[in-house]
Write a protein that holds these residues in place. Structure first.
Motif, PDB file in Angstrom:
ATOM      1  N   LEU A 188     -14.253  -6.082   5.478  1.00 55.63           N
ATOM      2  CA  LEU A 188     -14.809  -4.801   5.039  1.00 55.63           C
ATOM      3  C   LEU A 188     -13.746  -3.739   5.235  1.00 55.63           C
ATOM      4  CD1 LEU A 188     -18.448  -4.766   6.514  1.00 55.63           C
ATOM      5  CD2 LEU A 188     -17.599  -5.859   4.434  1.00 55.63           C
ATOM      6  N   ALA A 189     -13.541  -2.921   4.207  1.00 56.03           N
ATOM      7  CA  ALA A 189     -12.522  -1.871   4.270  1.00 56.03           C
ATOM      8  C   ALA A 189     -12.970  -0.680   3.439  1.00 56.03           C
ATOM      9  CB  ALA A 189     -11.179  -2.408   3.763  1.00 56.03           C
ATOM     10  N   HIS A 190     -12.194   0.409   3.540  1.00 55.67           N
ATOM     11  CA  HIS A 190     -12.519   1.625   2.799  1.00 55.67           C
ATOM     12  C   HIS A 190     -12.457   1.391   1.290  1.00 55.67           C
ATOM     13  CE1 HIS A 190     -12.743   5.837   1.697  1.00 55.67           C
ATOM     14  NE2 HIS A 190     -11.622   5.715   1.022  1.00 55.67           N
ATOM     15  N   ASP A 191     -11.503   0.567   0.844  1.00 55.50           N
ATOM     16  CA  ASP A 191     -11.403   0.257  -0.587  1.00 55.50           C
ATOM     17  C   ASP A 191     -11.309  -1.247  -0.764  1.00 55.50           C
ATOM     18  OD1 ASP A 191      -8.273  -0.460  -1.217  1.00 55.50           O
ATOM     19  OD2 ASP A 191      -8.472   0.955   0.438  1.00 55.50           O
ATOM     20  N   CYS A 192     -11.717  -1.724  -1.926  1.00 51.57           N
ATOM     21  CA  CYS A 192     -11.843  -3.155  -2.143  1.00 51.57           C
ATOM     22  C   CYS A 192     -10.498  -3.841  -2.373  1.00 51.57           C
ATOM     23  CB  CYS A 192     -12.776  -3.420  -3.333  1.00 51.57           C
ATOM     24  SG  CYS A 192     -13.522  -5.062  -3.311  1.00 51.57           S
ATOM     25  N   ALA A 193      -9.524  -3.134  -2.909  1.00 50.27           N
ATOM     26  CA  ALA A 193      -8.198  -3.734  -3.081  1.00 50.27           C
ATOM     27  C   ALA A 193      -7.627  -4.122  -1.724  1.00 50.27           C
ATOM     28  CB  ALA A 193      -7.268  -2.766  -3.804  1.00 50.27           C
ATOM     29  N   THR A 194      -7.790  -3.236  -0.744  1.00 47.11           N
ATOM     30  CA  THR A 194      -7.324  -3.522   0.615  1.00 47.11           C
ATOM     31  C   THR A 194      -8.083  -4.698   1.212  1.00 47.11           C
ATOM     32  OG1 THR A 194      -6.625  -1.246   1.031  1.00 47.11           O
ATOM     33  CG2 THR A 194      -7.155  -2.585   2.955  1.00 47.11           C
ATOM     34  N   ALA A 195      -9.410  -4.691   1.068  1.00 48.44           N
ATOM     35  CA  ALA A 195     -10.225  -5.784   1.599  1.00 48.44           C
ATOM     36  C   ALA A 195      -9.830  -7.109   0.956  1.00 48.44           C
ATOM     37  CB  ALA A 195     -11.704  -5.491   1.352  1.00 48.44           C
ATOM     38  N   ASP A 196      -9.617  -7.098  -0.342  1.00 47.88           N
ATOM     39  CA  ASP A 196      -9.245  -8.296  -1.100  1.00 47.88           C
ATOM     40  C   ASP A 196      -7.928  -8.876  -0.590  1.00 47.88           C
ATOM     41  OD1 ASP A 196      -9.320 -10.247  -3.028  1.00 47.88           O
ATOM     42  OD2 ASP A 196      -9.091  -8.904  -4.735  1.00 47.88           O
ATOM     43  N   ALA A 197      -6.919  -8.027  -0.458  1.00 47.51           N
ATOM     44  CA  ALA A 197      -5.594  -8.489  -0.043  1.00 47.51           C
ATOM     45  C   ALA A 197      -5.595  -9.012   1.392  1.00 47.51           C
ATOM     46  CB  ALA A 197      -4.578  -7.356  -0.185  1.00 47.51           C
ATOM     47  N   PHE A 198      -6.279  -8.318   2.297  1.00 50.36           N
ATOM     48  CA  PHE A 198      -6.311  -8.779   3.686  1.00 50.36           C
ATOM     49  C   PHE A 198      -7.127 -10.062   3.834  1.00 50.36           C
ATOM     50  CE2 PHE A 198      -4.758  -4.563   5.079  1.00 50.36           C
ATOM     51  CZ  PHE A 198      -3.857  -4.982   6.055  1.00 50.36           C
ATOM     52  N   ALA A 199      -8.198 -10.206   3.049  1.00 49.25           N
ATOM     53  CA  ALA A 199      -8.993 -11.440   3.123  1.00 49.25           C
ATOM     54  C   ALA A 199      -8.126 -12.647   2.791  1.00 49.25           C
ATOM     55  CB  ALA A 199     -10.186 -11.352   2.172  1.00 49.25           C
ATOM     56  N   THR A 200      -7.267 -12.506   1.778  1.00 49.62           N
ATOM     57  CA  THR A 200      -6.333 -13.578   1.422  1.00 49.62           C
ATOM     58  C   THR A 200      -5.285 -13.780   2.508  1.00 49.62           C
ATOM     59  OG1 THR A 200      -6.630 -13.179  -0.953  1.00 49.62           O
ATOM     60  CG2 THR A 200      -4.626 -14.334  -0.280  1.00 49.62           C
ATOM     61  N   SER A 201      -4.765 -12.675   3.033  1.00 48.68           N
ATOM     62  CA  SER A 201      -3.743 -12.751   4.088  1.00 48.68           C
ATOM     63  C   SER A 201      -4.227 -13.560   5.279  1.00 48.68           C
ATOM     64  CB  SER A 201      -3.361 -11.343   4.557  1.00 48.68           C
ATOM     65  OG  SER A 201      -2.894 -10.549   3.502  1.00 48.68           O
ATOM     66  N   PHE A 202      -5.476 -13.330   5.687  1.00 51.07           N
ATOM     67  CA  PHE A 202      -5.991 -13.996   6.875  1.00 51.07           C
ATOM     68  C   PHE A 202      -6.214 -15.484   6.647  1.00 51.07           C
ATOM     69  CE2 PHE A 202      -7.839  -9.602   7.955  1.00 51.07           C
ATOM     70  CZ  PHE A 202      -6.673  -9.246   8.604  1.00 51.07           C
ATOM     71  N   MET A 203      -6.432 -15.868   5.391  1.00 44.64           N
ATOM     72  CA  MET A 203      -6.504 -17.294   5.083  1.00 44.64           C
ATOM     73  C   MET A 203      -5.150 -17.954   5.348  1.00 44.64           C
ATOM     74  SD  MET A 203      -9.600 -17.910   4.201  1.00 44.64           S
ATOM     75  CE  MET A 203      -9.312 -19.609   3.744  1.00 44.64           C
ATOM     76  N   VAL A 204      -4.088 -17.197   5.168  1.00 49.64           N
ATOM     77  CA  VAL A 204      -2.726 -17.717   5.362  1.00 49.64           C
ATOM     78  C   VAL A 204      -2.351 -17.716   6.845  1.00 49.64           C
ATOM     79  CG1 VAL A 204      -0.275 -17.297   4.890  1.00 49.64           C
ATOM     80  CG2 VAL A 204      -1.960 -17.032   3.059  1.00 49.64           C
ATOM     81  N   THR A 205      -2.695 -16.654   7.555  1.00 50.50           N
ATOM     82  CA  THR A 205      -2.257 -16.520   8.954  1.00 50.50           C
ATOM     83  C   THR A 205      -3.031 -17.402   9.910  1.00 50.50           C
ATOM     84  OG1 THR A 205      -3.793 -14.700   9.435  1.00 50.50           O
ATOM     85  CG2 THR A 205      -1.616 -14.111   8.548  1.00 50.50           C
ATOM     86  N   GLY A 206      -4.266 -17.743   9.555  1.00 54.21           N
ATOM     87  CA  GLY A 206      -5.123 -18.438  10.505  1.00 54.21           C
ATOM     88  C   GLY A 206      -5.722 -17.460  11.495  1.00 54.21           C
ATOM     89  N   LEU A 207      -6.603 -17.949  12.356  1.00 53.91           N
ATOM     90  CA  LEU A 207      -7.362 -17.078  13.254  1.00 53.91           C
ATOM     91  C   LEU A 207      -6.471 -16.298  14.215  1.00 53.91           C
ATOM     92  CD1 LEU A 207     -10.106 -16.065  14.222  1.00 53.91           C
ATOM     93  CD2 LEU A 207     -10.240 -18.065  15.716  1.00 53.91           C
ATOM     94  N   SER A 208      -5.578 -16.973  14.905  1.00 54.83           N
ATOM     95  CA  SER A 208      -4.754 -16.274  15.897  1.00 54.83           C
ATOM     96  C   SER A 208      -3.845 -15.250  15.238  1.00 54.83           C
ATOM     97  CB  SER A 208      -3.921 -17.276  16.702  1.00 54.83           C
ATOM     98  OG  SER A 208      -3.059 -18.015  15.849  1.00 54.83           O
ATOM     99  N   GLY A 209      -3.282 -15.591  14.084  1.00 51.37           N
ATOM    100  CA  GLY A 209      -2.428 -14.642  13.360  1.00 51.37           C
ATOM    101  C   GLY A 209      -3.206 -13.442  12.874  1.00 51.37           C
TER     102      GLY A 209
END
Length: 347
Positions: free
Chosen positions: A285-306
């Protein structure tokens, strides 16, 4: 105090009550419109309170995004860049907005989010080319064209340009474009004076005000299962997403099998291969959806600890992760701020 003075002081209260009643009556009488269609290779749904149906105008706004960010549109700004060597950011404000945001998120995530990933996405069969398994040699060869740092900024005659360091580089904004499209429609509706709406493009959501039932917007997070056709949906939790944007990324639907092995659609820019981390579903959840979209993908790459390390630098983000523990069982982790948004948990 005289009766006239009493009446004088009571008048503002009476006026406020009357105006408030009229506004409530107006809101109750104004219908909700329900539009849907196909855009960016997926389905969109827009629900909004308005006497006028605005579907044509909404699709005109989405067409602008398509003309800017779609790799499937040969005349789009991103296609022109992919087929050439440089473009002017000042000629396309939408592309400029997304590009600048993408670069910032790439930097803060250590390259976990990277829109230069296109050659690898296509090689693994998740882009607009046929599904063919790349060899280790091909992957390593393509990695030399990956890296947001390899895109050069330049200014000439007062205009901003971006330029490839290698002509074989390509951009892929699919991990941010749907969220940005939802933001664009939200801005359009707000300019029309519409405050009660919910926009969803391929699962990326912007919600405002109240729903047709006069209650806050509620969105479910699906339990991750190997169900690419989404035939057996079961909710993990329900979130209150009023006046905020939401995006979810998960590899449990977008995948394919080759040689008996499962390959997820998210590619790790660092390895050039599909991610093997433990997060199954990443909701932001973020102020704008572009930010939420990009971070949601990022976290799939980093894994939980990252992801947890990145969140220390971005406390404004709210996240809900479903991950697989060491025993292969699904577990949940969410940020402190997300707790107030959780309406229910399914066990």
């Amino acid at each position: 105090m005289s009766k006239n003075k009493k009446l004088y002081w009571q008048l503002p209260v009476i006026v406020i009550v009357v105006v408030g009643a009229l506004l409530i009556s107006h809101n109750i009488e104004t219908p909700y419109q329900h539009d849907q269609g196909f855009v960016f290779g997926t389905v969109y749904h827009v629900t909004y309170q308005s006497k006028e149906n605005l579907k044509d105008s909404i699709e005109a706004e989405l067409k602008k995004v398509d003309n800017s960010l779609s790799m499937f549109n040969s005349k789009s700004t991103i296609s022109r860049f992919n087929n050439g060597t440089s473009i002017s950011l000042d000629d396309d404000s939408m592309f400029a907005d997304v590009f600048v945001k993408a670069m910032k998120i790439s930097k803060t995530t250590g390259g976990a989010f990277d829109i230069t990933i296109a050659p690898l996405v296509n090689a693994w069969g998740f882009g607009f080319k046929s599904k063919k398994m790349p060899s280790a040699k091909q992957v390593d060869s393509l990695r030399q064209f990956i890296g947001y740092q390899r895109i050069r900024y330049d200014t000439h005659n007062g205009k901003r340009y971006i330029e490839k360091s290698d002509p074989r580089m390509m951009l892929d904004c699919s991990a941010i474009a749907k969220g940005y499209g939802s933001d664009v429609v939200a801005r359009f509706l707000r300019k029309k004076g519409i405050h009660n709406f919910m926009i969803e493009i391929g699962g990326e959501i912007v919600a405002s005000g109240v729903s047709e039932k006069r209650v806050p917007w509620k969105i479910g997070v699906t339990k991750p299962t190997d169900d690419s056709l989404a035939e057996n949906e079961e909710l993990q939790t329900v979130l209150n997403v009023t006046d905020i944007a939401m995006a979810t990324s998960g590899n449990y639907r977008n995948f394919y099998y080759n040689g008996g092995k499962k390959y997820a659609h998210t590619i790790d820019p660092h390895t050039g291969r599909p991610v093997q981390h433990n997060i199954l579903s990443s909701t932001v959840l973020a102020h704008d959806c572009a930010t939420a979209d990009a971070f949601a993908t990022s976290f799939m790459v980093t894994g939980l600890s990252g992801a947890q390390k990145i969140l220390k630098k971005h406390p404004e983000l709210m996240v809900y992760f479903i991950y697989s523990d060491e025993k292969g069982k699904n577990q949940v982790w969410f940020s402190k701020k997300m707790r107030e948004k959780i309406l229910s948990n399914q066990n």
